[in-house]
Design an enzyme around this catalytic site. Structure first.
Site, mmCIF file in Angstrom:
data_model
loop_
_atom_site.group_PDB
_atom_site.id
_atom_site.type_symbol
_atom_site.label_atom_id
_atom_site.label_comp_id
_atom_site.label_asym_id
_atom_site.label_seq_id
_atom_site.Cartn_x
_atom_site.Cartn_y
_atom_site.Cartn_z
ATOM 1 N N LYS A 98 14.083 2.896 0.726
ATOM 2 C CA LYS A 98 12.463 2.898 -0.004
ATOM 3 C C LYS A 98 12.782 2.327 -1.226
ATOM 4 C CE LYS A 98 9.405 5.248 2.959
ATOM 5 N NZ LYS A 98 9.934 4.248 4.638
ATOM 6 N N ASP A 131 13.086 -1.309 2.828
ATOM 7 C CA ASP A 131 11.513 -0.847 3.518
ATOM 8 C C ASP A 131 10.521 -1.921 2.888
ATOM 9 O OD1 ASP A 131 13.216 1.060 5.188
ATOM 10 O OD2 ASP A 131 11.785 3.018 4.819
ATOM 11 N N GLN A 160 5.663 -6.889 6.989
ATOM 12 C CA GLN A 160 4.816 -5.783 8.137
ATOM 13 C C GLN A 160 3.380 -6.953 8.575
ATOM 14 O OE1 GLN A 160 3.578 -3.735 5.049
ATOM 15 N NE2 GLN A 160 4.179 -1.518 5.532
ATOM 16 N N ARG A 181 13.218 -7.949 8.786
ATOM 17 C CA ARG A 181 13.099 -7.320 10.045
ATOM 18 C C ARG A 181 11.619 -7.036 9.602
ATOM 19 N NH1 ARG A 181 14.875 -1.531 8.340
ATOM 20 N NH2 ARG A 181 12.777 -0.946 7.381
ATOM 21 N N ALA A 186 2.707 0.611 8.846
ATOM 22 C CA ALA A 186 2.638 1.964 8.993
ATOM 23 C C ALA A 186 2.174 2.858 8.141
ATOM 24 C CB ALA A 186 3.914 2.834 9.038
ATOM 25 N N LYS A 198 -6.022 -4.189 16.465
ATOM 26 C CA LYS A 198 -4.378 -3.661 16.867
ATOM 27 C C LYS A 198 -4.615 -5.051 17.042
ATOM 28 C CE LYS A 198 -1.457 -1.681 20.572
ATOM 29 N NZ LYS A 198 -0.101 -2.524 19.743
ATOM 30 N N THR A 228 9.914 -2.536 16.048
ATOM 31 C CA THR A 228 8.399 -2.328 17.369
ATOM 32 C C THR A 228 9.788 -1.665 18.536
ATOM 33 O OG1 THR A 228 6.957 -2.532 17.932
ATOM 34 C CG2 THR A 228 8.824 -4.445 18.568
ATOM 35 N N HIS A 229 8.532 -0.646 19.172
ATOM 36 C CA HIS A 229 8.746 -0.500 20.198
ATOM 37 C C HIS A 229 7.731 -0.957 21.505
ATOM 38 C CE1 HIS A 229 9.366 2.833 17.427
ATOM 39 N NE2 HIS A 229 10.153 3.236 17.423
ATOM 40 N N ARG A 290 3.566 9.750 9.398
ATOM 41 C CA ARG A 290 3.572 8.407 10.457
ATOM 42 C C ARG A 290 3.875 8.422 11.700
ATOM 43 N NH1 ARG A 290 4.455 7.491 4.418
ATOM 44 N NH2 ARG A 290 6.397 7.000 5.047
HETATM 45 C C1 LIG Z 1 13.832 0.356 12.881
HETATM 46 C C2 LIG Z 1 11.791 0.565 12.021
HETATM 47 C C3 LIG Z 1 11.896 0.267 10.606
HETATM 48 C C4 LIG Z 1 10.443 0.737 10.524
HETATM 49 N N1 LIG Z 1 10.350 0.075 9.392
HETATM 50 C C5 LIG Z 1 8.789 0.101 8.521
HETATM 51 C C6 LIG Z 1 9.148 -0.133 6.813
HETATM 52 O O1 LIG Z 1 10.098 -0.307 5.923
HETATM 53 N N2 LIG Z 1 7.512 -0.039 6.702
HETATM 54 C C7 LIG Z 1 6.489 0.070 7.667
HETATM 55 O O2 LIG Z 1 5.529 0.412 6.858
HETATM 56 N N3 LIG Z 1 6.118 0.170 9.149
HETATM 57 C C8 LIG Z 1 8.283 0.462 9.369
HETATM 58 N N4 LIG Z 1 7.911 0.522 10.806
HETATM 59 C C9 LIG Z 1 6.992 1.294 11.341
HETATM 60 C C10 LIG Z 1 6.289 0.035 12.355
HETATM 61 O O3 LIG Z 1 5.473 -0.113 10.655
HETATM 62 C C11 LIG Z 1 5.364 0.697 12.914
HETATM 63 O O4 LIG Z 1 4.222 1.833 12.179
HETATM 64 C C12 LIG Z 1 5.879 1.809 14.277
HETATM 65 O O5 LIG Z 1 7.427 0.973 15.004
HETATM 66 C C13 LIG Z 1 4.770 1.203 15.628
HETATM 67 O O6 LIG Z 1 4.349 0.014 16.249
HETATM 68 P P1 LIG Z 1 5.376 -0.390 17.514
HETATM 69 O O7 LIG Z 1 5.375 -1.884 17.149
HETATM 70 O O8 LIG Z 1 5.984 0.607 17.842
HETATM 71 O O9 LIG Z 1 4.292 -0.867 18.020
HETATM 72 P P2 LIG Z 1 2.900 0.488 18.667
HETATM 73 O O10 LIG Z 1 1.926 -0.929 19.365
HETATM 74 O O11 LIG Z 1 1.736 1.041 17.996
HETATM 75 O O12 LIG Z 1 3.203 0.823 20.228
HETATM 76 C C14 LIG Z 1 3.756 0.246 21.541
HETATM 77 C C15 LIG Z 1 4.346 1.306 21.825
HETATM 78 O O13 LIG Z 1 5.422 1.780 21.710
HETATM 79 C C16 LIG Z 1 5.702 3.999 21.624
HETATM 80 N N5 LIG Z 1 5.740 4.402 20.459
HETATM 81 C C17 LIG Z 1 4.909 3.599 18.815
HETATM 82 N N6 LIG Z 1 5.071 3.979 18.155
HETATM 83 C C18 LIG Z 1 5.574 5.867 19.165
HETATM 84 C C19 LIG Z 1 5.811 7.049 17.812
HETATM 85 N N7 LIG Z 1 5.695 7.294 16.738
HETATM 86 N N8 LIG Z 1 5.825 7.899 19.239
HETATM 87 C C20 LIG Z 1 6.059 7.787 20.249
HETATM 88 N N9 LIG Z 1 5.869 6.367 21.069
HETATM 89 C C21 LIG Z 1 5.720 5.571 19.974
HETATM 90 C C22 LIG Z 1 3.737 3.491 22.424
HETATM 91 O O14 LIG Z 1 4.463 3.656 23.547
HETATM 92 C C23 LIG Z 1 3.017 2.528 21.660
HETATM 93 O O15 LIG Z 1 2.272 2.331 23.105
HETATM 94 C C24 LIG Z 1 9.742 0.448 11.531
HETATM 95 C C25 LIG Z 1 9.810 1.151 12.932
HETATM 96 C C26 LIG Z 1 10.772 0.426 13.102
HETATM 97 C C27 LIG Z 1 11.213 0.677 14.737
#
Ligand SMILES: Cc1cc2nc3c(=O)[nH]c(=O)nc-3n(C[C@H](O)[C@H](O)[C@H](O)COP(=O)(O)OP(=O)(O)OC[C@H]3O[C@@H](n4cnc5c(N)ncnc54)[C@H](O)[C@@H]3O)c2cc1C
Length: 309
Positions: A98, A131, A160, A181, A186, A198, A228-229, A290
Site C-alpha cells: 500500500k 494496492d 477498482q 489486478r 473496498a 452492485k 474476486t471471489h 472492510r
Molecule cells: C487479491 C485481492 C486483492 C484486493 N486488493 C484490493 C485493493 O487493492 N483495493 C481495494 O479497494 N480492494 C481490494 N480487494 C477487495 C475487493 O475490492 C473486494 O472488496 C472484495 O474482493 C469483495 O468483492 P468480490 O469481488 O469478491 O465480490 P462480491 O460480490 O463482494 O462477493 C462475491 C462472493 O464472494 C464471497 N465473499 C466476498 N467477500 C467475502 C468476505 N469478505 N467474506 C466471505 N465471503 C466473501 C461471497 O460468497 C460473495 O457472495 C482485493 C481483493 C482481492 C481478492
C-alpha cells in the site's frame, strides 16, 4: 450500498474503534478466519501449505497511512526482508504494497524511493503489486505506478471496477504494458465517484476484464489478474478467455486467504493460475472491518465467537 455496509465502512475509519476493538478476544478470534497469524513466519507457513495445492501466494503486511518517515522506512525494510525470505524458500510468492504505508501521505518522492527499492530487489520474473486505496489516492497511486513501470516492467497495480474513472485509467495504462489486478473496490465512495449498485459494478468488472484479456492477447497487458471471489463473474471471464484461445494457465484469479477456499482449490486443480493474498501483521482492524463490510453475514461468525466461550 446497503446500510450495514456503509456503517461497517465508517467503522473501519473510526479512530476509537481502531484503538479499542482489536483488544476484544472475540474480534481477535474472528480475524483468524482471514489471516493465518500476525507474523511473517505464519504467512510463510500458509504459503507452504498453499503451494502443496498448486496455489501461489501474494504477501501483504497490514498497515496504511503511516505518519512518519522512520515508519515508512521500517515497512520498506520489512518488505526487503520478505523478498529475501521468498528467494531463500523458493516459494511461488509475490508481494502487494500500500503506497500510504510507504509514506505517500508524507511525500510522493519519498514513497517512490521506497517503492523503487522494493521493486529493484524483487526477482525479475515476479511482480510487485501496488494496492489501490480510497479514491483520493487514485491519481497519486497511478502517477507513482507509471514512474515505477517506466523503470521496471515487473510492477503491477490494482484497479477498482466500482469507480467510474477506471475505464479511462485502464485505457491510459495499456500502452505502457502494465500488469493489472482488477477488483470491485473496498472503500466507502459517493455515487458521483463510484457505481452505487452492485449489478453496475459487476457489469463494469466484466467489461473491464474483457478489455484486459484482449490486451493480454496482444501483449499490451503483461498480467491480467482477476481479484474476486465472485464465481459467476469468474466463470463468465473464464469462458471469454477460452473463446479467445487462452490456455487455462493464462487465466489468473487472485483471492483472499480464507475466502472461497474450495473454489481456490478447484481453479488450481483445473490448471488455472490461482493465487491467494495472505495478509499478516498486527494492524488488522480497518482491513478486517472492510472484510466484514464485503459480506455482513461474516458478523455472525463474530457473534458466534462471543457465545462460544
Ligand atoms: C487479491 C485481492 C486483492 C484486493 N486488493 C484490493 C485493493 O487493492 N483495493 C481495494 O479497494 N480492494 C481490494 N480487494 C477487495 C475487493 O475490492 C473486494 O472488496 C472484495 O474482493 C469483495 O468483492 P468480490 O469481488 O469478491 O465480490 P462480491 O460480490 O463482494 O462477493 C462475491 C462472493 O464472494 C464471497 N465473499 C466476498 N467477500 C467475502 C468476505 N469478505 N467474506 C466471505 N465471503 C466473501 C461471497 O460468497 C460473495 O457472495 C482485493 C481483493 C482481492 C481478492
Amino acid at each position: 450500498m446497503s446500510l450495514m455496509r456503509s456503517l461497517l465502512l465508517a467503522a473501519a475509519q473510526n479512530q476509537w474503534l481502531r484503538e479499542h476493538a482489536s483488544r476484544f478476544w472475540f474480534v481477535r478470534g474472528s480475524v483468524s478466519r482471514f489471516m493465518p497469524g500476525e507474523t511473517l513466519d505464519a504467512a510463510l507457513a500458509a504459503a507452504v501449505a498453499l503451494r502443496s495445492k498448486r496455489i501461489g501466494t501474494v504477501f501483504t503486511h497490514l498497515g496504511e497511512n503511516v505518519k512518519d518517515g522512520a515508519e515508512a522506512q521500517q515497512v520498506t525494510e520489512h518488505y526487503l526482508e520478505v523478498l529475501k525470505r521468498i528467494r531463500e524458500s523458493g516459494l511461488p510468492a509475490e508481494i502487494s504494497v500500500k503506497l500510504t504505508q510507504l509514506g505517500l501521505d508524507l511525500s510522493p518522492d519519498l514513497c517512490f524511493e521506497h517503492l523503487n527499492a522494493i521493486v529493484e530487489s524483487a526477482q525479475k520474473d515476479s511482480v510487485v503489486w501496488v494496492d489501490m486505496e480510497a479514491s483520493n489516492y487514485v491519481d497519486a497511486t497511478l502517477d507513482l505506478y507509471r514512474r515505477a513501470l517506466t523503470a521496471h516492467p515487473n510492477v503491477g497495480v490494482c484497479l477498482q471496477a466500482y469507480l467510474h474513472r477506471t475505464k479511462d485509467d485502464l485505457a491510459e495504462l495499456l500502452p505502457l504494458q502494465p500488469s493489472i489486478r482488477l477488483v470491485k473496490g473496498a472503500y466507502n465512495e459517493p455515487p458521483e465517484i463510484a457505481y452505487p449498485r452492485k449489478q453496475d459494478v459487476d457489469e463494469n468488472y466484466f467489461q473491464l476484464g474483457k478489455q484486459m484479456l484482449l490486451a493480454k492477447k496482444e501483449n499490451r497487458c503483461v498480467r491480467a489478474a482477476f481479484g474476486t471471489h465472485d464465481v459467476t463473474l469468474m466463470q463468465q471471464l473464464a469462458d471469454f478467455a477460452s473463446a479467445e484461445g487462452f490456455g487455462k494457465k493464462d487465466f489468473e484469479v487472485q483471492m483472499l486467504y480464507g475466502i472461497q477456499r474450495s473454489e481456490q482449490e478447484r481453479l488450481a486443480s483445473e490448471g488455472c493460475t490461482c493465487i491467494v493474498l495472505v495478509s499478516y501483521g498486527d494492524y488488522w482492524y480497518p482491513w478486517f472491518v472492510r472484510r466484514l463490510a464485503e459480506r455482513p453475514a461474516n458478523l455472525w461468525f463474530m457473534v458466534r465467537n462471543v457465545f462460544a466461550a
